[in-house]
Design a protein around this motif. Sequence first.
Motif, short mmCIF file in Angstrom:
data_model
loop_
_atom_site.label_atom_id
_atom_site.label_comp_id
_atom_site.label_asym_id
_atom_site.label_seq_id
_atom_site.Cartn_x
_atom_site.Cartn_y
_atom_site.Cartn_z
N ARG A 37 0.81 6.80 6.70
CA ARG A 37 -0.63 7.04 6.55
C ARG A 37 -0.97 7.54 5.14
O ARG A 37 -0.23 8.35 4.58
CB ARG A 37 -1.12 8.11 7.54
CG ARG A 37 -1.17 7.71 8.96
CD ARG A 37 -1.91 8.78 9.80
NE ARG A 37 -3.28 8.95 9.36
CZ ARG A 37 -3.78 10.09 8.89
NH1 ARG A 37 -3.04 11.18 8.79
NH2 ARG A 37 -5.03 10.16 8.51
N PRO A 38 -2.14 7.03 4.62
CA PRO A 38 -2.97 5.96 5.17
C PRO A 38 -2.40 4.60 4.78
O PRO A 38 -1.81 4.44 3.73
CB PRO A 38 -4.31 6.21 4.49
CG PRO A 38 -3.93 6.78 3.15
CD PRO A 38 -2.71 7.62 3.40
N CYS A 39 -2.60 3.64 5.65
CA CYS A 39 -2.15 2.27 5.35
C CYS A 39 -3.32 1.39 4.95
O CYS A 39 -3.12 0.24 4.55
CB CYS A 39 -1.41 1.68 6.55
SG CYS A 39 -2.45 1.46 8.01
N SER A 40 -4.54 1.93 5.07
CA SER A 40 -5.72 1.11 4.81
C SER A 40 -6.88 2.01 4.39
O SER A 40 -7.01 3.14 4.88
CB SER A 40 -6.09 0.31 6.06
OG SER A 40 -7.34 -0.32 5.92
N VAL A 41 -7.70 1.52 3.50
CA VAL A 41 -8.90 2.26 3.09
C VAL A 41 -9.96 2.18 4.18
O VAL A 41 -10.67 3.16 4.45
CB VAL A 41 -9.46 1.71 1.77
CG1 VAL A 41 -10.79 2.38 1.41
CG2 VAL A 41 -8.45 1.92 0.64
N PHE A 42 -10.06 1.02 4.83
CA PHE A 42 -11.14 0.79 5.80
C PHE A 42 -10.66 0.67 7.24
O PHE A 42 -11.47 0.50 8.14
CB PHE A 42 -11.91 -0.48 5.42
CG PHE A 42 -12.44 -0.46 4.01
CD1 PHE A 42 -13.44 0.42 3.64
CD2 PHE A 42 -11.92 -1.31 3.05
CE1 PHE A 42 -13.92 0.45 2.34
CE2 PHE A 42 -12.39 -1.30 1.75
CZ PHE A 42 -13.39 -0.40 1.39
N GLY A 43 -9.35 0.72 7.47
CA GLY A 43 -8.84 0.61 8.84
C GLY A 43 -8.78 -0.79 9.37
O GLY A 43 -8.63 -1.00 10.57
N ASN A 44 -8.87 -1.77 8.47
CA ASN A 44 -8.95 -3.17 8.91
C ASN A 44 -7.62 -3.91 8.83
O ASN A 44 -7.55 -5.09 9.15
CB ASN A 44 -9.99 -3.92 8.07
CG ASN A 44 -9.72 -3.82 6.57
OD1 ASN A 44 -9.03 -2.92 6.11
ND2 ASN A 44 -10.29 -4.73 5.81
N LYS A 45 -6.55 -3.25 8.40
CA LYS A 45 -5.24 -3.91 8.34
C LYS A 45 -4.48 -3.71 9.64
O LYS A 45 -4.55 -2.63 10.25
CB LYS A 45 -4.43 -3.34 7.17
CG LYS A 45 -5.01 -3.62 5.80
CD LYS A 45 -4.13 -3.05 4.72
CE LYS A 45 -4.69 -3.34 3.34
NZ LYS A 45 -3.85 -2.76 2.25
N PRO A 46 -3.74 -4.72 10.09
CA PRO A 46 -2.95 -4.54 11.32
C PRO A 46 -1.86 -3.50 11.12
O PRO A 46 -1.34 -3.32 10.01
CB PRO A 46 -2.36 -5.94 11.57
CG PRO A 46 -2.39 -6.61 10.23
CD PRO A 46 -3.59 -6.08 9.52
N CYS A 47 -1.52 -2.81 12.18
CA CYS A 47 -0.51 -1.75 12.13
C CYS A 47 0.86 -2.38 11.86
O CYS A 47 1.27 -3.33 12.54
CB CYS A 47 -0.49 -0.99 13.45
SG CYS A 47 0.80 0.26 13.55
N ALA A 48 1.60 -1.85 10.88
CA ALA A 48 2.91 -2.40 10.52
C ALA A 48 3.90 -2.26 11.67
O ALA A 48 4.78 -3.09 11.85
CB ALA A 48 3.44 -1.71 9.27
N THR A 49 3.77 -1.20 12.45
CA THR A 49 4.67 -0.99 13.60
C THR A 49 4.06 -1.46 14.91
O THR A 49 4.67 -1.35 15.96
CB THR A 49 5.04 0.49 13.72
OG1 THR A 49 3.83 1.27 13.88
CG2 THR A 49 5.78 0.97 12.48
N ARG A 50 2.81 -1.92 14.85
CA ARG A 50 2.08 -2.53 15.97
C ARG A 50 1.76 -1.57 17.11
O ARG A 50 1.24 -2.01 18.14
CB ARG A 50 2.87 -3.73 16.53
CG ARG A 50 3.14 -4.82 15.53
CD ARG A 50 3.86 -5.99 16.16
NE ARG A 50 4.15 -7.03 15.17
CZ ARG A 50 4.77 -8.18 15.44
NH1 ARG A 50 5.15 -8.44 16.70
NH2 ARG A 50 5.00 -9.06 14.49
#
Length: 362
Positions: A323-336
Amino acid sequence: MQKNNNISSQTPFDRVLIARFSALGDVAMTIPVIYSVCNDNPHTRFMMLTQSVAASLFINAPDNLQVMGIKTADYKGLGGLFRLYKEIKANFDPQAFVDLHGVIRTYILSLFFVTSGVKVQHIDKGRAGKRALTRRRGKRLLPLISSRARYREVFHRLGFEFKYEFFSLFGEQKAPLNTIDDITLPRADADEKWIAIAPFAKHKGKIYPLGKMEQVVDALSQRPGVKLFFFGAGNEERDILAQWETKYPNTTSLAAKRYGFAKELALLSNCDVMVSMDSANMHLSSLVNLPVVSIWGATHPYCGFLGFRQEESNAVQLNMPCRPCSVFGNKPCATRDYYCLDGIRPEMILNAIEKVLSNKIR
């Protein structure tokens, strides 16, 4: 309207165009800055250009602020933007253009204005810092300046001086209760707590699992002297919140109604706390001086989007190396598994709410 304590009678421009489209929360974040600039520069006329849906956020605006709401779909392509430029030029004739969006649409619009001698300044979005903050390897976990600070910088570069004194869309008071009497009855007594809950966001990386959020709702609804208000939009959100309203006592869903921003903001100004994702509702609550217990997953307050004058200590989040992996929360989770959200226990949220309520002085 905010009190006018202008710090200078001299302003660099007589007419200034401001533009910010896109997400509702981003537009809401401009308001403390724009109202402050307007109030301290009363001899300058300002026009805010934004989406039609966001135009109604600008309630109790300063007298020298005009808001122009448009549907961007009506001004597509170079031809459409040139037509928009001509309309603004004919009706307002700005001397300066403040671009608070920094996208292709506003860059093209600014080029048209530059050709007619208009001074232009663009926002610096700090994209490099955001990339360093959200990359998977070599992450640089350092707080970036807020979006509001970036908005302020644009005005300062144009030579505007102003104090940053915005308190609430309703000044230093709450909205009158008679403005929301079609939504709810007055408090049963002075100790009754009003809690707003907005459990949705645009992207999955920002949404706390609804089953766990329902546990929060269940626990709060069983507390004596508590009334809950649900906020949402769209058919699916409306249906879920309607089910919660039926299932749990002392709850009211606003999702099926179309009260409008002015009335919903009036209600929020009379609440004691908002429970929200990293979403527009956090920023709307901030506009009326309402403390927010915010829930963060893929995004992070370090990206610069924490609500206006909100305390990071009220942000519920897990310390995770991804975290964070995205500025807007729109990227899929790398660990799903979206454990950044699923790993947050309902008790953590309830404890954060209790802390705000215990510290709040009505």
